[in-house]
Design a protein around this motif. Structure first.
Motif, mmCIF file in Angstrom:
data_model
loop_
_atom_site.group_PDB
_atom_site.id
_atom_site.type_symbol
_atom_site.label_atom_id
_atom_site.label_comp_id
_atom_site.label_asym_id
_atom_site.label_seq_id
_atom_site.Cartn_x
_atom_site.Cartn_y
_atom_site.Cartn_z
ATOM 1 N N ALA A 93 13.873 -12.097 6.918
ATOM 2 C CA ALA A 93 13.439 -13.201 6.050
ATOM 3 C C ALA A 93 12.355 -12.774 5.066
ATOM 4 N N HIS A 94 11.844 -13.756 4.367
ATOM 5 C CA HIS A 94 10.625 -13.662 3.531
ATOM 6 C C HIS A 94 10.644 -12.540 2.500
ATOM 7 N N GLY A 95 11.849 -12.147 2.078
ATOM 8 C CA GLY A 95 11.922 -11.155 1.009
ATOM 9 C C GLY A 95 11.593 -9.745 1.443
ATOM 10 N N TYR A 96 11.648 -9.447 2.735
ATOM 11 C CA TYR A 96 11.430 -8.078 3.186
ATOM 12 C C TYR A 96 12.774 -7.338 3.226
ATOM 13 N N LEU A 97 12.766 -6.103 3.759
ATOM 14 C CA LEU A 97 13.879 -5.193 3.462
ATOM 15 C C LEU A 97 15.279 -5.756 3.764
ATOM 16 N N ILE A 98 15.479 -6.331 4.949
ATOM 17 C CA ILE A 98 16.834 -6.822 5.260
ATOM 18 C C ILE A 98 17.210 -7.950 4.294
ATOM 19 N N HIS A 99 16.241 -8.812 4.012
ATOM 20 C CA HIS A 99 16.470 -9.887 3.037
ATOM 21 C C HIS A 99 16.802 -9.290 1.658
ATOM 22 N N GLN A 100 16.119 -8.199 1.296
ATOM 23 C CA GLN A 100 16.379 -7.559 -0.010
ATOM 24 C C GLN A 100 17.825 -7.063 -0.090
ATOM 25 N N ASP A 122 0.806 -1.216 0.000
ATOM 26 C CA ASP A 122 0.000 0.000 0.000
ATOM 27 C C ASP A 122 0.843 1.271 0.000
ATOM 28 N N ALA A 123 2.162 1.127 0.012
ATOM 29 C CA ALA A 123 3.019 2.328 -0.003
ATOM 30 C C ALA A 123 2.936 2.964 -1.387
ATOM 31 N N PRO A 124 2.834 4.308 -1.442
ATOM 32 C CA PRO A 124 2.767 4.956 -2.757
ATOM 33 C C PRO A 124 3.991 4.627 -3.620
ATOM 34 N N GLU A 125 5.164 4.686 -2.991
ATOM 35 C CA GLU A 125 6.386 4.323 -3.711
ATOM 36 C C GLU A 125 7.276 3.484 -2.795
ATOM 37 N N PRO A 126 7.194 2.172 -2.917
ATOM 38 C CA PRO A 126 7.999 1.330 -2.021
ATOM 39 C C PRO A 126 9.493 1.569 -2.242
ATOM 40 N N VAL A 127 10.259 1.334 -1.178
ATOM 41 C CA VAL A 127 11.719 1.485 -1.283
ATOM 42 C C VAL A 127 12.373 0.119 -1.134
ATOM 43 N N SER A 128 13.599 0.023 -1.631
ATOM 44 C CA SER A 128 14.306 -1.248 -1.543
ATOM 45 C C SER A 128 15.801 -0.991 -1.635
ATOM 46 N N ALA A 129 16.577 -2.089 -1.642
ATOM 47 C CA ALA A 129 18.019 -1.959 -1.821
ATOM 48 C C ALA A 129 18.310 -1.436 -3.223
ATOM 49 N N SER A 130 17.588 -1.960 -4.208
ATOM 50 C CA SER A 130 17.755 -1.538 -5.609
ATOM 51 C C SER A 130 16.376 -1.446 -6.243
ATOM 52 N N ASP A 131 16.335 -0.923 -7.465
ATOM 53 C CA ASP A 131 15.016 -0.734 -8.093
ATOM 54 C C ASP A 131 14.564 -2.001 -8.848
ATOM 55 N N VAL A 132 14.563 -3.104 -8.139
ATOM 56 C CA VAL A 132 14.171 -4.382 -8.737
ATOM 57 C C VAL A 132 12.771 -4.735 -8.236
ATOM 58 N N ARG A 133 11.862 -4.892 -9.158
ATOM 59 C CA ARG A 133 10.466 -5.146 -8.813
ATOM 60 C C ARG A 133 10.261 -6.599 -8.383
ATOM 61 N N PHE A 134 9.304 -6.801 -7.455
ATOM 62 C CA PHE A 134 9.032 -8.163 -6.969
ATOM 63 C C PHE A 134 8.360 -8.987 -8.062
ATOM 64 N N SER A 135 7.257 -8.438 -8.606
ATOM 65 C CA SER A 135 6.592 -9.107 -9.724
ATOM 66 C C SER A 135 5.741 -8.059 -10.411
ATOM 67 N N SER A 136 5.159 -8.396 -11.522
ATOM 68 C CA SER A 136 4.419 -7.385 -12.297
ATOM 69 C C SER A 136 3.180 -6.883 -11.554
ATOM 70 N N SER A 137 2.729 -7.629 -10.546
ATOM 71 C CA SER A 137 1.563 -7.142 -9.800
ATOM 72 C C SER A 137 1.963 -6.247 -8.613
ATOM 73 N N TYR A 138 3.257 -6.060 -8.431
ATOM 74 C CA TYR A 138 3.744 -5.169 -7.359
ATOM 75 C C TYR A 138 4.256 -3.874 -7.965
ATOM 76 N N LYS A 139 4.319 -2.806 -7.114
ATOM 77 C CA LYS A 139 4.802 -1.516 -7.605
ATOM 78 C C LYS A 139 6.313 -1.544 -7.845
ATOM 79 N N GLN A 140 6.741 -0.636 -8.692
ATOM 80 C CA GLN A 140 8.168 -0.462 -8.943
ATOM 81 C C GLN A 140 8.812 0.198 -7.719
ATOM 82 N N PRO A 141 9.791 -0.434 -7.087
ATOM 83 C CA PRO A 141 10.419 0.230 -5.927
ATOM 84 C C PRO A 141 11.502 1.220 -6.348
ATOM 85 N N ARG A 142 11.801 2.098 -5.412
ATOM 86 C CA ARG A 142 12.888 3.064 -5.595
ATOM 87 C C ARG A 142 14.048 2.646 -4.680
#
Ligand SMILES: Cc1cc2nc3c(=O)[nH]c(=O)nc-3n(C[C@H](O)[C@H](O)[C@H](O)COP(=O)(O)O)c2cc1C
Length: 347
Positions: free
Chosen positions: A168-175, A114-134
């Motif tokens: 774990a589970h693909g969240y921020l530290i895992h990313q 539900d985040a308007p612009e999710p953040v991550s380690a890199s701009d790699v999207r989880f899947s096409s149904s998820y938002k593009q992270p910054r």
């Protein structure tokens, strides 16, 4: 009396004494309906029921360090002081029934739906149904460490007995520690565990002496090119340098289930990974995943594959799982007198 360990053997993690080897793993309830990250009566009843039901260690669901770190806007948070008291009310109630209380502190990163612009380690999207992270800037990564630290500080203020950091589970530290999602060229890219280690170090700084620090780690990624157990053992050894007391071993989450070789989800499917991480690090491990069969869970402890078992969906189905387990494996545990007639003495 046999010296063999069983589900109801007490255990001490760092300085924390826990009455049995049974944990409730973190399970999001998506129930903060005001979208304010504040725990409410649902959470109170949910956790207190599992405390009445004899659970030794309750790990409260993923609780997030900032609003944009939530999986959904109905997830819990600890980014604001107003979120402390409702959690304290839960902790205090669960303590009355002898449960020890931990809380999982996390950030969903690119999986914050539900985040308007999710953040991550890199701009790699989880899947096409998820938002593009910054990708977080270097400065923002450092600020994020401080957000974790403040959330841990608030958890301590709420009276929790232990802290679990969600790695774990693909969240921020895992990313950050996965080569699939961390393509950075700064120090956080060169050293894949640096962000997680800084979070653990910051957590330790605000935790009282003797309070256990638990780290939840995915020991394998089930996606093409994802890491396996060998890599997980390597990073576990890096993370343990920051003073982790317990590893909570799970798997997956870094990508949609793909061709990377997902094991069957039969009973105990993650136990061998817990055993290997325990062996590699020499630290206690919590095993989780389809362990709700009483004998099976007891065997994990008896065989010393892990030091505790966490029962997720089994405890969603049955808040009295621990009491039933004591009945099934014929071990004594304290039964609240109100429930005694459901658990008559077996002698
Ligand atoms: C409803 C639900 C919510 C969950 N939420 C979380 C969570 O907040 N954090 C986490 O690390 N795992 C979460 N999980 C995973 C569980 O902690 C556990 O690892 C998983 O359910 C496997 O254990 P089980 O077979 O005993 O259910 C969740 C699982 C369920 C069913």
């Amino acid at each position: 009396m046999s010296q063999e360990k069983h589900l109801f053997s007490p255990i001490t993690l760092n300085n924390l004494e826990i009455k049995n080897r049974i944990a409730m793993p973190p399970m999001c309830q998506y129930s903060a309906h005001k979208k304010d990250g504040v725990a409410n009566n649902w959470h109170f009843v949910h956790y207190a029921s599992r405390a009445v039901g004899g659970t030794g260690l309750i790990i409260v669901e993923m609780t997030n360090v900032e609003p944009a770190g939530r999986i959904s806007d109905r997830c819990l948070g600890l980014w604001d002081d107003a979120q402390i008291q409702p959690l304290k009310r839960i902790v205090d109630e669960c303590h009355k029934y002898g449960s020890k209380m931990a809380i999982q502190i996390g950030h969903a990163g690119r999986k914050a739906e539900d985040a308007p612009e999710p953040v991550s380690a890199s701009d790699v999207r989880f899947s096409s149904s998820y938002k593009q992270p910054r990708a977080l800037s270097n400065q923002e990564v450092k600020e994020m460490v401080q957000k974790y630290k403040r959330a841990v500080e608030r958890a301590v203020e709420a009276g929790f007995d232990a802290i679990e950091i969600h790695g774990a589970h693909g969240y921020l530290i895992h990313q950050f520690h996965s080569p699939l999602t961390n393509l950075r060229d700064d120090e956080y890219g060169k050293d894949k565990t640096l962000f997680g280690r800084e979070v653990l170090r910051a957590a330790k700084e605000v935790m009282p002496e003797g309070m256990p620090l638990i780290f939840r780690l995915s020991a394998a990624e089930y996606v093409e090119g994802g890491y396996g157990l060998d890599y997980a053992m390597e990073i576990a050894k890096e993370y343990m340098k920051e003073g982790i007391d317990v590893f909570h071993i799970t798997s997956g989450g870094e990508g949609p289930i793909g061709s990377g070789g997902r094991p069957g989800v039969h009973a105990g499917y993650q136990v061998p990974m817990a055993r290997e991480i325990k062996k590699a690090t020499g630290l206690p491990a919590i095993a989780v995943g389809k362990l709700s069969d009483f004998e099976m869970a007891n065997a994990v402890i008896g065989n010393e594959d892990a030091d505790m078992v966490a029962i997720g969906r089994g405890m969603l189905r049955n808040p009295n799982w621990a009491l039933e387990a004591s009945f099934a494996i014929r071990r004594d545990t304290e039964i609240p007198y109100q429930l005694e007639r459901a658990f008559p003495a077996q002698k």
